[in-house]
Write a protein that holds these residues in place. Sequence first.
Motif, short mmCIF file in Angstrom:
data_model
loop_
_atom_site.label_atom_id
_atom_site.label_comp_id
_atom_site.label_asym_id
_atom_site.label_seq_id
_atom_site.Cartn_x
_atom_site.Cartn_y
_atom_site.Cartn_z
N GLY A 26 -3.09 4.67 1.71
CA GLY A 26 -3.21 4.82 0.55
C GLY A 26 -2.47 5.94 -0.21
N GLY A 27 -3.27 6.75 -1.24
CA GLY A 27 -2.35 7.72 -1.60
C GLY A 27 -2.06 8.93 -0.89
N LEU A 28 -2.95 9.04 0.24
CA LEU A 28 -2.55 10.38 0.94
C LEU A 28 -1.22 10.27 1.37
N LEU A 268 11.84 5.73 -7.20
CA LEU A 268 11.20 4.19 -7.07
C LEU A 268 10.62 3.68 -8.44
N TRP A 269 9.97 4.45 -9.27
CA TRP A 269 9.46 3.86 -10.34
C TRP A 269 10.32 4.46 -11.60
N ASN A 270 11.40 3.80 -11.78
CA ASN A 270 12.46 4.25 -12.76
C ASN A 270 12.87 2.98 -13.58
N GLY A 323 -15.22 0.85 -8.09
CA GLY A 323 -14.91 2.13 -8.59
C GLY A 323 -13.98 1.93 -9.62
N LYS A 324 -12.93 0.62 -9.55
CA LYS A 324 -12.06 0.76 -10.30
C LYS A 324 -12.52 -0.03 -11.87
N GLY A 325 -13.84 -0.30 -11.84
CA GLY A 325 -14.58 -0.86 -13.15
C GLY A 325 -14.22 -2.43 -12.99
N LEU A 346 -2.95 -8.08 -11.94
CA LEU A 346 -2.40 -8.47 -10.50
C LEU A 346 -3.57 -7.71 -9.72
N GLY A 347 -4.20 -8.36 -8.72
CA GLY A 347 -5.02 -7.39 -8.15
C GLY A 347 -5.65 -8.24 -6.75
N SER A 348 -6.29 -7.37 -5.82
CA SER A 348 -6.63 -8.14 -4.74
C SER A 348 -7.81 -7.10 -4.32
N SER A 349 -8.88 -7.91 -3.40
CA SER A 349 -10.15 -7.09 -3.26
C SER A 349 -10.38 -7.11 -1.74
N LYS A 376 -3.44 -11.17 -5.62
CA LYS A 376 -2.91 -11.02 -4.28
C LYS A 376 -2.40 -9.40 -4.33
N TYR A 377 -1.70 -9.04 -3.24
CA TYR A 377 -0.82 -7.70 -3.22
C TYR A 377 0.45 -8.00 -3.38
N ASP A 378 1.16 -7.55 -4.24
CA ASP A 378 2.68 -7.66 -4.32
C ASP A 378 3.31 -6.79 -5.07
N GLU A 379 3.97 -5.73 -4.09
CA GLU A 379 4.33 -4.66 -4.88
C GLU A 379 5.62 -4.93 -5.73
N THR A 380 6.53 -5.84 -5.17
CA THR A 380 7.63 -5.96 -6.07
C THR A 380 7.25 -6.62 -7.21
N PHE A 381 6.16 -7.49 -7.41
CA PHE A 381 5.95 -8.30 -8.55
C PHE A 381 5.23 -7.14 -9.61
N SER A 382 4.66 -6.01 -8.99
CA SER A 382 4.12 -5.27 -9.88
C SER A 382 4.95 -4.63 -11.00
N HIS A 383 6.31 -4.36 -10.28
CA HIS A 383 7.32 -3.67 -11.15
C HIS A 383 7.31 -4.67 -12.53
N PHE A 398 -14.47 5.93 -11.57
CA PHE A 398 -14.45 6.77 -10.46
C PHE A 398 -12.93 6.76 -10.30
N GLU A 399 -12.13 7.82 -10.18
CA GLU A 399 -10.74 7.90 -10.01
C GLU A 399 -10.26 9.23 -9.68
N PRO A 400 -10.01 9.56 -8.62
CA PRO A 400 -9.62 11.09 -7.98
C PRO A 400 -8.33 11.42 -8.68
N MET A 406 0.31 6.32 -14.69
CA MET A 406 1.29 7.24 -14.56
C MET A 406 2.54 6.33 -14.56
N ILE A 407 2.41 5.08 -13.81
CA ILE A 407 3.66 4.20 -13.64
C ILE A 407 3.83 3.46 -14.84
N ALA A 408 2.54 3.28 -15.52
CA ALA A 408 2.69 2.36 -16.53
C ALA A 408 3.22 3.20 -17.76
#
Length: 510
Positions: A26-28, A268-270, A323-325, A346-349, A376-383, A398-400, A406-408
């Motif tokens: 995760g984010g850590l 990466l996110w540019n 937690g993601k609503g 785009l989401g998976s659980s 599904k989880y697909d990082e490439t497609f998320s772009h 809930f969202e620490p 930010m990416i959006a």
Amino acid sequence: LLNPRKRQRMHIVHIAAEMAPVAKVGGLADVVTGLGRAFQKENHLVEIVIPKYDCMDYSKISKLTAVEADLDSFFDGCIFKNKVWTGIVEGLPVYFIEPHHPSRLFWRGKIYGENDDFKRFTYFSRAALQFILQTEKRPDIIHCHDWHSAVIAPLYWEIYVPQGLDSARIAFTCHNFEYQGRENPAALTSCGLDPKRMHRADRMQDNFIHNQINLLKGAIIFSNIVTTVSPTYAEEVQSSEGGKGLHLTLMAQNHKVFGILNGIDTDLWNPATDLHIAQQYSTNDIDGKAVNKAALRSVLMLSGTGLDSERPIVGCVTRLVPGKGVHLIRHAIFHTLERGGQFVLLGSSPVDEIQKEFEYLSQQFYQHPHIRLIVKYDETFSHSIYAGSEIFIVPSIFEPCGLTQMIAMRYGAIPVARKTGGLNDSVFDVDDDTIPKQIRNGFTFSGKHEKDLGAALDRAFHYFTHRKEWWQDLVRQAMMVDFSWNSSANRYAELYEKAIARSKARSQKN
Ligand code: ADP
């Protein structure tokens, strides 16, 4: 770092269970790498210590070599041998600890989720400190993360300072207060702590389950600096609802508790250099966004002809957990359709029931002209979704910190977000007159009901449809927000420096 003042060079050692991209859950993992690199760019010496997992992505480690001397570390009353490896990850020097322990602690094919996680990570923490002692490193800061390396804080002061490893201040970052590392007090004996000394209300005793100890609480008490991943989350965890049993501890230690918003990897996110999207674009030339919208429609076979071409695309990229609503995400699909938009998820659980529900929904909308749910989880497609959407929903309960908002924004997709945790610190409502105009960048809502999200989404639709030029300016404004690690790292640097200065002042007095 951004601060024009020249900083003293610091030596910082991060000890963590994860590091992106080699060992990421995760984010850590992103924080360790992002923060580490931001400091390294400013010529500080940054080193990382993580376990040597069998399941790491070894292709992302360069110059992996075994250190000559074995590391002997204490656990369960015995001395175990460890092989230590060094390598470079994303330009950062990393030490990987490989225990020669009969339980094959990090040869499990996964990072977490084992019955003996408490043992695995307390073992690792003790070995990591032993490594710093044995190699005679004299770091200014030892920075640990989450419950996995939380025991470093009490171990350092109880066992290592008396042995002469006393150069460092301890920083601890909690990325999520849900996971705290509770165990029977006797379990502390394994890594060398005395349960009788630690199992006390003012040290490591759990605030709810009194016959247990709590590693997170130990880190809060024994660290010099405690941070979490956004200012609002830092406030929320000091309330009875948000603190998961630790709010009183955090309130009592309030003088050293801080919230610092995470950054994102802006290389990466540019959108200006992103090779995963149909056309690169930047604030100087946002026409490329329309090309990406058309490409997204075409890949997903959404209608884009005639009047349909005017429909905004509402995007969402998320783990589908309560937690993601999830109930708000579900509502947004239908609400968007009613308002004449198009919706792309785009989401998976990890929750079987939710995964199945969305797979079912996805089939219902198969071939629908305006809705596509990709489960599904697909990082490439998320772009492509970030680049092709005009509106982006983040309705977390809930969202620490949260990264997707930010990416959006970096890709010019305007967020509609619930005011919680890091969302509250990064999304500022265009209609909120209490906020300076130049930082307003999205739409926010506070409630947890469908109608609350619906009202915010309606405002976004209204502006998108009726104030086209204004919307383009908003897109530019959102894309220009600085979400790089620089400003966050600057805040960390200030905290490190203050902690180091306090310790120097104290030792001069003595
Ligand atoms: P969390 O860590 O709680 O899941 P964050 O917003 O902090 O939430 O980080 C989410 C990250 O994971 C973002 O980079 C997002 O793009 C990515 N992500 C989430 N779900 C998916 C998915 N289904 N496919 C691709 N990327 C995803």
